[in-house]
Write an enzyme that holds these catalytic residues in place. Structure first.
Site, mmCIF file in Angstrom:
data_model
loop_
_atom_site.group_PDB
_atom_site.id
_atom_site.type_symbol
_atom_site.label_atom_id
_atom_site.label_comp_id
_atom_site.label_asym_id
_atom_site.label_seq_id
_atom_site.Cartn_x
_atom_site.Cartn_y
_atom_site.Cartn_z
ATOM 1 C CD GLU A 273 -3.227 -1.139 1.873
ATOM 2 O OE1 GLU A 273 -3.291 -0.295 2.784
ATOM 3 O OE2 GLU A 273 -4.141 -1.962 1.643
ATOM 4 C CD GLU A 376 -3.713 -6.242 3.191
ATOM 5 O OE1 GLU A 376 -2.501 -6.026 3.035
ATOM 6 O OE2 GLU A 376 -4.456 -5.512 3.873
#
Ligand SMILES: *[C@@H]1O[C@H](CO)[C@@H](O)[C@H](O)[C@H]1NC(C)=O
Ligand SMILES: *[C@@H]1O[C@H](CO)[C@@H](O)[C@H](O)[C@H]1NC(C)=O
Ligand SMILES: *[C@@H]1O[C@H](CO)[C@@H](O)[C@H](O)[C@H]1NC(C)=O
Length: 536
Positions: A273, A376
């Protein structure tokens, strides 16, 4: 796991040993269908009042599956799970030549789409700690549930490189300031005492090759603009300088150290991220990159370092929400040097509700040689009231709906977040608690397999790496009887069809494989089914 009943006893010995009554009993069992005398053990259900049940496992008992056996051509096998309580329940049926009425799903195996990489979850520090809270036999039952042929046979495992928020402390592998040579690089106890031993046990019990991939959350504090492992910073300096070279070498050191323990990585992602901040608490460990910074870091530092290393480890870019597609792909893969180093794009699911899946297909069409992989996903994250909701069927539904949707938009696999969490949805040192398919109650030495676990199993067990999505046509659409589905061709030539019914009504439907005939069947209310068959 010893089978509940074994027929390996020789008839004569049995006769002498146990007498005529037992002999009759044995005869009776021989007459029962084979499925009833295999090793599969049923779910021990427990209802926590959240709509459906969890399956309870402990040191001496856990529900299991048999290894997949495909029936003779002309027959199919069906696995079904439902809100009403079925968990990967196996049955068989036959193809017919009569056209069923109503909704018809027709396979077209002459239309081949993306290859499948697989399905799996993440061995975060939190997951490892929760597994190790259990007694050794309960740990084995848990690992077998995920990785063995008596379980759902995950083949993807994501491993955070040093801490994530799902750790009990912030740390990096080299906290000695200005150690540009990485002389003090050292794996943590979390790796050496927890994750590596667990990975080796998982590798040993898995029949399929496990594809491991690493993802860093944060660099050492001394490399970051904010001077802290915690919180959001950027790497100091710019691509090509000593900070970026050292950070790229840190990846290689990580691979070197794991290789010393005989654990090798299929891939790494360039950064977990890189755009985080929106979705994680401010103290969460992050290095931020823009697309241009990631392109430059890959083309000048990380790409060449990986290519020079002996590990053959692939590189995945992005590792963030699909809202950044296709923009990030255009920026990074638009550079021929960076594109050469990148194997695929890693995608997280958290904003999927507000970003239509078309951006995945657009990205695939722009860069067809780079695969898309979901890396994820979890339920119960901050916008939900309860982190852990034991037995919630809809959270499983949410998983399979995502998997079906993204597979139909060229995604090659799907990776869950924490393999295992505790009753609170942690541990997590920034209190970012969420849900998991397996929840451990360490005090009782039990673990609970949630509906999410079985939803994932409907894909992971039956769709091995190397399968290919094939064409599937639906004869009609209707709002309240809409089914979600995907069809794939396995490397062994068998066909797999997964069908999800998210609604509260049974939906009768038919399946057509022009080479074999028709299946007339029903998708029960709130259920997921996997059908498998051979054409010859
Ligand atoms: C484990 O679960 C089984 C099945 O529910 C049960 O019979 C057994 O007593 C449990 N063992 C322990 C130690 O609680
Ligand atoms: C790694 O594998 C090699 C060869 O199989 C073996 O000799 C060595 O002992 C293993 N190392 C560890 C740390 O298990
Ligand atoms: C790729 O980006 C690098 C900067 O990281 C630049 O030097 C190079 O010229 C670019 N290559 C191409 C083919 O665009």
């Amino acid at each position: 796991h010893p089978p509940a009943v074994t027929l390996r006893v020789s008839p004569c010995r049995a006769m002498r040993a146990v007498g005529i009554l037992s002999w009759l009993l044995l005869l009776l069992m021989l007459l029962l269908p084979v499925a009833q005398v295999t090793g599969a053990r049923p779910c021990i259900p427990k209802d926590f009042g959240h709509g459906s049940v969890v399956c309870v496992c402990n040191a001496t008992y856990c529900d299991t599956l048999d290894p997949l056996v495909l029936p003779a051509p002309g027959s199919y096998v069906k696995y079904e799970s439902s809100k009403a309580g079925k968990r990967l329940e196996r049955s068989e049926g036959k193809f017919h030549w009569a056209l069923p009425t109503g909704l018809l799903l027709t396979l077209d195996i002459s239309t081949l789409y993306q290859h499948v990489k697989g399905f799996g979850g993440s061995l975060s520090d939190a997951a490892a700690m929760n597994i190790l809270k259990l007694s050794q036999p309960a740990q084995d039952n848990l690992l077998r549930s995920y990785f063995s042929e008596s379980g759902i046979e995950y083949n993807l495992v994501r491993v955070p490189m040093a801490c994530s928020d799902f750790s009990v402390r912030p740390y990096s592998y080299d906290d000695v300031p200005n150690d540009y040579e990485l002389k003090h690089f050292r794996l943590a106890d979390e790796d050496v005492k927890m994750k590596i031993p667990l990975l080796r046990r998982a590798l040993a019990m898995s029949k399929r090759p496990l594809l491991l991939f690493g993802s860093p959350w944060t660099a050492p504090a001394w490399m970051k603009s904010n001077g802290d492992v915690r919180g959001k910073g950027t790497l100091k300096g710019k691509a090509g300088d000593k900070y970026h070279k050292t950070w790229a070498n840190y990846f290689i050191k990580f691979l070197d150290e794991y290789a010393k323990h005989n654990v090798t990585f299929w891939a790494v992602t360039a950064q977990n991220e890189p755009l985080a901040g929106l979705l994680t608490p401010p103290q969460g460990p992050t290095i931020a990159f823009t697309a241009a910074q990631q392109r430059d870091f890959i083309s000048q530092d990380l790409g060449p370092a990986l290519a020079r290393s002996p590990h053959g480890t692939r590189l995945l870019m992005l590792d963030d929400q699909r809202i950044h597609l296709p923009h990030w792909a255009k920026v990074v893969l638009g550079n021929a040097t960076a594109a050469r180093y990148v194997a695929g794009l890693a995608v997280h699911w958290y904003l999927d509700a507000i970003v239509p899946p078309g951006c995945l297909e657009t990205t695939h069409k722009l860069f067809p040689d780079h695969f898309l992989l979901y890396t994820e996903a979890c339920t119960g994250f901050f916008m939900f009231r309860f982190a852990v909701s034991l037995g919630c069927w809809e959270r499983g539904d949410h998983y399979s709906y995502s998997i079906l949707t993204v597979m139909n938009h060229f995604v090659s696999g799907w990776t869950d977040w924490n393999l295992v969490l505790d009753l609170e949805g942690g541990p997590n040192w920034v209190k970012n608690f969420v849900d998991s398919p397996v929840i451990v109650d360490g005090d009782k030495d039990v673990f609970y397999k949630q509906p999410m676990f079985y939803h994932l199993g409907h894909f992971s067990k039956f769709i091995p790496e190397g399968s290919r999505r094939v064409g599937l046509r639906s004869s009609r659409r209707c709002l309240l009887c809409q089914l979600e589905h995907v069809a794939v061709l396995r490397p062994d030539g068998a066909l797999v069809l997964v069908v999800l019914n998210r609604f509260g009504r049974d939906v009768p439907f038919g399946i057509q494989d022009p080479a074999v005939g028709f299946i007339e069947t029903v998708a029960p209310a709130h259920s997921i089914q996997t059908y498998l068959w051979r054409q010859q």
